[in-house]
Design a protein around this motif. Structure first.
Motif, mmCIF file in Angstrom:
data_model
loop_
_atom_site.group_PDB
_atom_site.id
_atom_site.type_symbol
_atom_site.label_atom_id
_atom_site.label_comp_id
_atom_site.label_asym_id
_atom_site.label_seq_id
_atom_site.Cartn_x
_atom_site.Cartn_y
_atom_site.Cartn_z
ATOM 1 N N VAL A 1 -88.785 34.395 -57.047
ATOM 2 C CA VAL A 1 -88.604 33.242 -57.929
ATOM 3 C C VAL A 1 -87.901 33.676 -59.206
ATOM 4 O O VAL A 1 -87.785 34.866 -59.481
ATOM 5 C CB VAL A 1 -89.964 32.588 -58.285
ATOM 6 C CG1 VAL A 1 -90.617 31.991 -57.058
ATOM 7 C CG2 VAL A 1 -90.894 33.587 -58.959
ATOM 8 N N LYS A 2 -87.456 32.702 -59.957
ATOM 9 C CA LYS A 2 -86.841 32.995 -61.256
ATOM 10 C C LYS A 2 -87.461 32.071 -62.291
ATOM 11 O O LYS A 2 -88.030 31.032 -61.961
ATOM 12 C CB LYS A 2 -85.330 32.827 -61.170
ATOM 13 C CG LYS A 2 -84.896 31.457 -60.737
ATOM 14 C CD LYS A 2 -83.406 31.391 -60.521
ATOM 15 C CE LYS A 2 -83.051 30.026 -59.982
ATOM 16 N NZ LYS A 2 -82.190 30.049 -58.859
ATOM 17 N N GLN A 3 -87.339 32.457 -63.527
ATOM 18 C CA GLN A 3 -87.891 31.650 -64.613
ATOM 19 C C GLN A 3 -87.232 30.280 -64.596
ATOM 20 O O GLN A 3 -86.032 30.160 -64.427
ATOM 21 C CB GLN A 3 -87.655 32.349 -65.944
ATOM 22 C CG GLN A 3 -88.380 31.693 -67.087
ATOM 23 C CD GLN A 3 -88.287 32.488 -68.371
ATOM 24 O OE1 GLN A 3 -87.920 33.649 -68.357
ATOM 25 N NE2 GLN A 3 -88.600 31.837 -69.464
ATOM 26 N N GLY A 4 -88.036 29.229 -64.730
ATOM 27 C CA GLY A 4 -87.535 27.864 -64.729
ATOM 28 C C GLY A 4 -87.555 27.216 -63.358
ATOM 29 O O GLY A 4 -87.364 26.019 -63.236
ATOM 30 N N GLU A 5 -87.801 28.000 -62.322
ATOM 31 C CA GLU A 5 -87.797 27.472 -60.956
ATOM 32 C C GLU A 5 -89.098 26.737 -60.667
ATOM 33 O O GLU A 5 -90.172 27.153 -61.070
ATOM 34 C CB GLU A 5 -87.624 28.624 -59.970
ATOM 35 C CG GLU A 5 -87.541 28.189 -58.531
ATOM 36 C CD GLU A 5 -87.276 29.357 -57.608
ATOM 37 O OE1 GLU A 5 -87.508 29.180 -56.410
ATOM 38 O OE2 GLU A 5 -86.849 30.429 -58.059
ATOM 39 N N THR A 6 -88.983 25.632 -59.941
ATOM 40 C CA THR A 6 -90.146 24.878 -59.498
ATOM 41 C C THR A 6 -90.521 25.374 -58.111
ATOM 42 O O THR A 6 -89.661 25.542 -57.261
ATOM 43 C CB THR A 6 -89.833 23.373 -59.452
ATOM 44 O OG1 THR A 6 -89.474 22.960 -60.780
ATOM 45 C CG2 THR A 6 -91.024 22.570 -58.979
ATOM 46 N N VAL A 7 -91.811 25.624 -57.909
ATOM 47 C CA VAL A 7 -92.275 26.127 -56.618
ATOM 48 C C VAL A 7 -93.382 25.236 -56.076
ATOM 49 O O VAL A 7 -94.045 24.524 -56.823
ATOM 50 C CB VAL A 7 -92.785 27.586 -56.718
ATOM 51 C CG1 VAL A 7 -91.661 28.524 -57.115
ATOM 52 C CG2 VAL A 7 -93.935 27.696 -57.695
ATOM 53 N N MET A 8 -93.565 25.293 -54.767
ATOM 54 C CA MET A 8 -94.605 24.530 -54.098
ATOM 55 C C MET A 8 -95.830 25.416 -53.872
ATOM 56 O O MET A 8 -95.723 26.631 -53.859
ATOM 57 C CB MET A 8 -94.096 24.024 -52.743
ATOM 58 C CG MET A 8 -92.945 23.056 -52.856
ATOM 59 S SD MET A 8 -93.301 21.656 -53.919
ATOM 60 C CE MET A 8 -94.769 20.999 -53.178
ATOM 61 N N GLU A 9 -96.964 24.781 -53.668
ATOM 62 C CA GLU A 9 -98.186 25.515 -53.343
ATOM 63 C C GLU A 9 -97.962 26.329 -52.071
ATOM 64 O O GLU A 9 -97.376 25.836 -51.109
ATOM 65 C CB GLU A 9 -99.324 24.526 -53.126
ATOM 66 C CG GLU A 9 -100.638 25.182 -52.813
ATOM 67 C CD GLU A 9 -101.762 24.166 -52.711
ATOM 68 O OE1 GLU A 9 -102.854 24.569 -52.290
ATOM 69 O OE2 GLU A 9 -101.565 22.988 -53.038
ATOM 70 N N GLY A 10 -98.350 27.589 -52.115
ATOM 71 C CA GLY A 10 -98.192 28.459 -50.950
ATOM 72 C C GLY A 10 -96.870 29.198 -50.904
ATOM 73 O O GLY A 10 -96.683 30.064 -50.055
#
Length: 152
Positions: free
Chosen positions: A136-145
């Motif tokens: 991931v990178k800073q500012g990125e939106t991620v999903m659970e899991g």
């Protein structure tokens, strides 16, 4: 490559379909790569609109409830990471990365900060080891899991 935007249960997803071979579609959902197995191969003459992309399924987390957060500067690629994955306990945005690939960490060290539901959540290492990949990178939106990084 085809790009789509979906909203599932109020969460926005950017989906990019890289290629489809037989019944396997290589897709990128919010910057995270997935191989999606289709119930049946897509006819080469059909359109990619028939491909169904589902959100990653939630993973049960320990009592610590950190949230993923997003920011625009990538730190490393995830392809080369070997080891144990650290996954997002809930959807959110990466606000801060506290480690780099190659850093040695101990169980309990803070790896990154996730913002979820307007709360900052520290994601701690579950293992002793070395950071082998950051997905991931800073500012990125991620999903659970979603896999955030890997510790080998």
């Amino acid at each position: 490559m085809n790009k789509y935007q979906y909203k599932v249960q109020g969460v926005d997803y950017d989906v990019e379909i890289e290629e489809v071979e037989g019944n396997v579609a290589k897709v990128i959902v919010n910057g995270i790569r997935f191989d999606v197995e289709l119930k049946q191969p897509i006819n080469p003459t059909s359109t990619l609109k028939k491909v169904r992309v589902e959100a990653p399924k939630p993973v049960a987390r320990p009592s610590v409830a950190p949230a993923p957060t997003a920011a625009p500067a990538p730190t490393a690629t995830a392809a080369a990471g070997a080891g144990s994955p650290i996954k997002a306990p809930l959807p959110g945005t990466i606000t801060e990365l506290k480690v780099n690939v190659g850093d040695t960490v101990k169980k309990g060290d803070i790896l990154l900060v996730l913002e979820a539901m307007k709360m900052q959540n520290n994601i701690e290492s579950e293992y002793d080891g070395t950071v082998t990949a950051i997905t991931v990178k800073q500012g990125e939106t991620v999903m659970e899991g979603a896999v955030l990084l890997t510790i080998g």
